[in-house]
Design a protein around this motif. Structure first.
Motif, PDB file in Angstrom:
ATOM      1  N   MET A 108       0.818  -1.189   0.000  1.00 42.50           N
ATOM      2  CA  MET A 108       0.000   0.000   0.000  1.00 42.50           C
ATOM      3  C   MET A 108       0.865   1.258   0.000  1.00 42.50           C
ATOM      4  O   MET A 108       0.559   2.217  -0.701  1.00 42.50           O
ATOM      5  CB  MET A 108      -0.923   0.017   1.210  1.00 42.50           C
ATOM      6  N   GLN A 109       1.928   1.227   0.778  1.00 40.29           N
ATOM      7  CA  GLN A 109       2.806   2.384   0.850  1.00 40.29           C
ATOM      8  C   GLN A 109       3.484   2.644  -0.497  1.00 40.29           C
ATOM      9  O   GLN A 109       3.644   3.797  -0.897  1.00 40.29           O
ATOM     10  CB  GLN A 109       3.854   2.180   1.949  1.00 40.29           C
ATOM     11  N   THR A 110       3.831   1.575  -1.207  1.00 38.47           N
ATOM     12  CA  THR A 110       4.455   1.735  -2.524  1.00 38.47           C
ATOM     13  C   THR A 110       3.489   2.385  -3.507  1.00 38.47           C
ATOM     14  O   THR A 110       3.878   3.271  -4.281  1.00 38.47           O
ATOM     15  CB  THR A 110       4.906   0.358  -3.066  1.00 38.47           C
ATOM     16  N   THR A 111       2.243   1.989  -3.461  1.00 34.96           N
ATOM     17  CA  THR A 111       1.233   2.575  -4.340  1.00 34.96           C
ATOM     18  C   THR A 111       1.055   4.057  -4.041  1.00 34.96           C
ATOM     19  O   THR A 111       0.955   4.881  -4.964  1.00 34.96           O
ATOM     20  CB  THR A 111      -0.117   1.853  -4.164  1.00 34.96           C
ATOM     21  N   LEU A 112       1.038   4.416  -2.777  1.00 32.65           N
ATOM     22  CA  LEU A 112       0.895   5.823  -2.402  1.00 32.65           C
ATOM     23  C   LEU A 112       2.110   6.642  -2.839  1.00 32.65           C
ATOM     24  O   LEU A 112       1.970   7.781  -3.287  1.00 32.65           O
ATOM     25  CB  LEU A 112       0.676   5.949  -0.897  1.00 32.65           C
ATOM     26  N   LEU A 113       3.300   6.060  -2.729  1.00 33.11           N
ATOM     27  CA  LEU A 113       4.506   6.764  -3.159  1.00 33.11           C
ATOM     28  C   LEU A 113       4.509   6.990  -4.677  1.00 33.11           C
ATOM     29  O   LEU A 113       4.892   8.059  -5.151  1.00 33.11           O
ATOM     30  CB  LEU A 113       5.757   5.992  -2.740  1.00 33.11           C
ATOM     31  N   ILE A 114       4.081   5.981  -5.435  1.00 35.59           N
ATOM     32  CA  ILE A 114       4.010   6.129  -6.886  1.00 35.59           C
ATOM     33  C   ILE A 114       2.973   7.185  -7.262  1.00 35.59           C
ATOM     34  O   ILE A 114       3.202   8.023  -8.141  1.00 35.59           O
ATOM     35  CB  ILE A 114       3.706   4.772  -7.555  1.00 35.59           C
ATOM     36  N   THR A 115       1.838   7.176  -6.568  1.00 34.94           N
ATOM     37  CA  THR A 115       0.806   8.177  -6.814  1.00 34.94           C
ATOM     38  C   THR A 115       1.323   9.571  -6.494  1.00 34.94           C
ATOM     39  O   THR A 115       1.063  10.527  -7.236  1.00 34.94           O
ATOM     40  CB  THR A 115      -0.445   7.869  -5.964  1.00 34.94           C
ATOM     41  N   GLN A 116       2.078   9.697  -5.429  1.00 30.36           N
ATOM     42  CA  GLN A 116       2.638  10.987  -5.061  1.00 30.36           C
ATOM     43  C   GLN A 116       3.642  11.465  -6.109  1.00 30.36           C
ATOM     44  O   GLN A 116       3.670  12.646  -6.451  1.00 30.36           O
ATOM     45  CB  GLN A 116       3.309  10.912  -3.692  1.00 30.36           C
ATOM     46  N   LEU A 117       4.420  10.561  -6.650  1.00 32.09           N
ATOM     47  CA  LEU A 117       5.369  10.917  -7.697  1.00 32.09           C
ATOM     48  C   LEU A 117       4.647  11.405  -8.951  1.00 32.09           C
ATOM     49  O   LEU A 117       5.028  12.416  -9.552  1.00 32.09           O
ATOM     50  CB  LEU A 117       6.261   9.716  -8.032  1.00 32.09           C
ATOM     51  N   VAL A 118       3.588  10.706  -9.341  1.00 37.25           N
ATOM     52  CA  VAL A 118       2.803  11.116 -10.510  1.00 37.25           C
ATOM     53  C   VAL A 118       2.172  12.489 -10.271  1.00 37.25           C
ATOM     54  O   VAL A 118       2.195  13.358 -11.154  1.00 37.25           O
ATOM     55  CB  VAL A 118       1.731  10.051 -10.842  1.00 37.25           C
ATOM     56  N   LEU A 119       1.627  12.703  -9.087  1.00 39.07           N
ATOM     57  CA  LEU A 119       1.038  14.006  -8.761  1.00 39.07           C
ATOM     58  C   LEU A 119       2.085  15.115  -8.804  1.00 39.07           C
ATOM     59  O   LEU A 119       1.812  16.219  -9.276  1.00 39.07           O
ATOM     60  CB  LEU A 119       0.379  13.975  -7.381  1.00 39.07           C
ATOM     61  N   ALA A 120       3.286  14.830  -8.320  1.00 40.47           N
ATOM     62  CA  ALA A 120       4.348  15.830  -8.326  1.00 40.47           C
ATOM     63  C   ALA A 120       4.727  16.220  -9.751  1.00 40.47           C
ATOM     64  O   ALA A 120       4.889  17.411 -10.060  1.00 40.47           O
ATOM     65  CB  ALA A 120       5.570  15.304  -7.580  1.00 40.47           C
ATOM     66  N   VAL A 121       4.842  15.240 -10.633  1.00 40.16           N
ATOM     67  CA  VAL A 121       5.189  15.526 -12.029  1.00 40.16           C
ATOM     68  C   VAL A 121       4.075  16.333 -12.700  1.00 40.16           C
ATOM     69  O   VAL A 121       4.345  17.324 -13.398  1.00 40.16           O
ATOM     70  CB  VAL A 121       5.469  14.213 -12.796  1.00 40.16           C
ATOM     71  N   LEU A 122       2.826  15.934 -12.481  1.00 37.71           N
ATOM     72  CA  LEU A 122       1.699  16.662 -13.058  1.00 37.71           C
ATOM     73  C   LEU A 122       1.636  18.092 -12.529  1.00 37.71           C
ATOM     74  O   LEU A 122       1.341  19.035 -13.274  1.00 37.71           O
ATOM     75  CB  LEU A 122       0.387  15.942 -12.768  1.00 37.71           C
ATOM     76  N   LEU A 123       1.919  18.255 -11.258  1.00 36.70           N
ATOM     77  CA  LEU A 123       1.890  19.581 -10.645  1.00 36.70           C
ATOM     78  C   LEU A 123       2.963  20.485 -11.244  1.00 36.70           C
ATOM     79  O   LEU A 123       2.704  21.648 -11.567  1.00 36.70           O
ATOM     80  CB  LEU A 123       2.075  19.447  -9.137  1.00 36.70           C
ATOM     81  N   VAL A 124       4.154  19.955 -11.422  1.00 32.73           N
ATOM     82  CA  VAL A 124       5.238  20.732 -12.038  1.00 32.73           C
ATOM     83  C   VAL A 124       4.852  21.138 -13.460  1.00 32.73           C
ATOM     84  O   VAL A 124       5.047  22.286 -13.872  1.00 32.73           O
ATOM     85  CB  VAL A 124       6.558  19.937 -12.016  1.00 32.73           C
ATOM     86  N   LEU A 125       4.301  20.201 -14.223  1.00 31.42           N
ATOM     87  CA  LEU A 125       3.897  20.507 -15.594  1.00 31.42           C
ATOM     88  C   LEU A 125       2.811  21.577 -15.639  1.00 31.42           C
ATOM     89  O   LEU A 125       2.867  22.496 -16.466  1.00 31.42           O
ATOM     90  CB  LEU A 125       3.422  19.239 -16.302  1.00 31.42           C
ATOM     91  N   LEU A 126       1.829  21.479 -14.766  1.00 30.45           N
ATOM     92  CA  LEU A 126       0.758  22.482 -14.731  1.00 30.45           C
ATOM     93  C   LEU A 126       1.295  23.864 -14.381  1.00 30.45           C
ATOM     94  O   LEU A 126       0.878  24.870 -14.959  1.00 30.45           O
ATOM     95  CB  LEU A 126      -0.314  22.086 -13.722  1.00 30.45           C
ATOM     96  N   ILE A 127       2.214  23.918 -13.457  1.00 33.08           N
ATOM     97  CA  ILE A 127       2.774  25.206 -13.055  1.00 33.08           C
ATOM     98  C   ILE A 127       3.598  25.810 -14.191  1.00 33.08           C
ATOM     99  O   ILE A 127       3.534  27.009 -14.455  1.00 33.08           O
ATOM    100  CB  ILE A 127       3.604  25.059 -11.767  1.00 33.08           C
ATOM    101  N   LEU A 128       4.349  24.975 -14.902  1.00 34.67           N
ATOM    102  CA  LEU A 128       5.161  25.484 -16.000  1.00 34.67           C
ATOM    103  C   LEU A 128       4.325  25.945 -17.191  1.00 34.67           C
ATOM    104  O   LEU A 128       4.730  26.841 -17.932  1.00 34.67           O
ATOM    105  CB  LEU A 128       6.152  24.415 -16.458  1.00 34.67           C
ATOM    106  N   VAL A 129       3.150  25.366 -17.386  1.00 32.73           N
ATOM    107  CA  VAL A 129       2.296  25.730 -18.511  1.00 32.73           C
ATOM    108  C   VAL A 129       1.603  27.075 -18.279  1.00 32.73           C
ATOM    109  O   VAL A 129       1.300  27.788 -19.229  1.00 32.73           O
ATOM    110  CB  VAL A 129       1.245  24.618 -18.753  1.00 32.73           C
ATOM    111  N   GLN A 130       1.399  27.425 -17.037  1.00 32.36           N
ATOM    112  CA  GLN A 130       0.660  28.654 -16.739  1.00 32.36           C
ATOM    113  C   GLN A 130       1.446  29.878 -17.186  1.00 32.36           C
ATOM    114  O   GLN A 130       2.670  29.879 -17.238  1.00 32.36           O
ATOM    115  CB  GLN A 130       0.349  28.737 -15.244  1.00 32.36           C
ATOM    116  N   GLU A 131       0.706  30.928 -17.486  1.00 26.57           N
ATOM    117  CA  GLU A 131       1.276  32.157 -18.012  1.00 26.57           C
ATOM    118  C   GLU A 131       2.129  32.854 -16.962  1.00 26.57           C
ATOM    119  O   GLU A 131       1.740  32.964 -15.799  1.00 26.57           O
ATOM    120  CB  GLU A 131       0.135  33.078 -18.436  1.00 26.57           C
ATOM    121  N   ARG A 132       3.265  33.352 -17.409  1.00 32.25           N
ATOM    122  CA  ARG A 132       4.154  34.072 -16.502  1.00 32.25           C
ATOM    123  C   ARG A 132       3.684  35.507 -16.327  1.00 32.25           C
ATOM    124  O   ARG A 132       3.062  36.080 -17.192  1.00 32.25           O
ATOM    125  CB  ARG A 132       5.572  34.083 -17.056  1.00 32.25           C
TER     126      ARG A 132
END
Length: 74
Positions: free
Chosen positions: A1-25
């Motif tokens: 269960m902990q491994t699944t949560l860690l993988i989910t957290q990694l995916v969320l982190a990557v998506l979050l970085v991408l969303l922030i970079l796409v937004q207008e400066r």
């Protein structure tokens, strides 16, 4: 269960970085505080910009909740 949560957290982190970079400066908190480079008229976010902002808020909330959950599990 902990491994699944860690993988989910990694995916969320990557998506979050991408969303922030796409937004207008230049339309963030720094401009609101300094007032440099913007018009005096306050505008609302519309369309894709609004969807990106709301998605970022949702992902940050999920990431924070998942981080707290992982902290309590360990």
């Amino acid at each position: 269960m902990q491994t699944t949560l860690l993988i989910t957290q990694l995916v969320l982190a990557v998506l979050l970085v991408l969303l922030i970079l796409v937004q207008e400066r230049g339309s963030g908190l720094g401009e609101a505080i300094s007032g440099i480079g913007g018009s005096p008229i306050q505008t609302q976010k519309r369309g894709a910009e609004k969807i990106l902002a709301q998605s970022t808020i949702v992902l940050v909330t999920l990431f924070l909740g998942l981080s707290l959950a992982l902290n309590f599990i360990q």
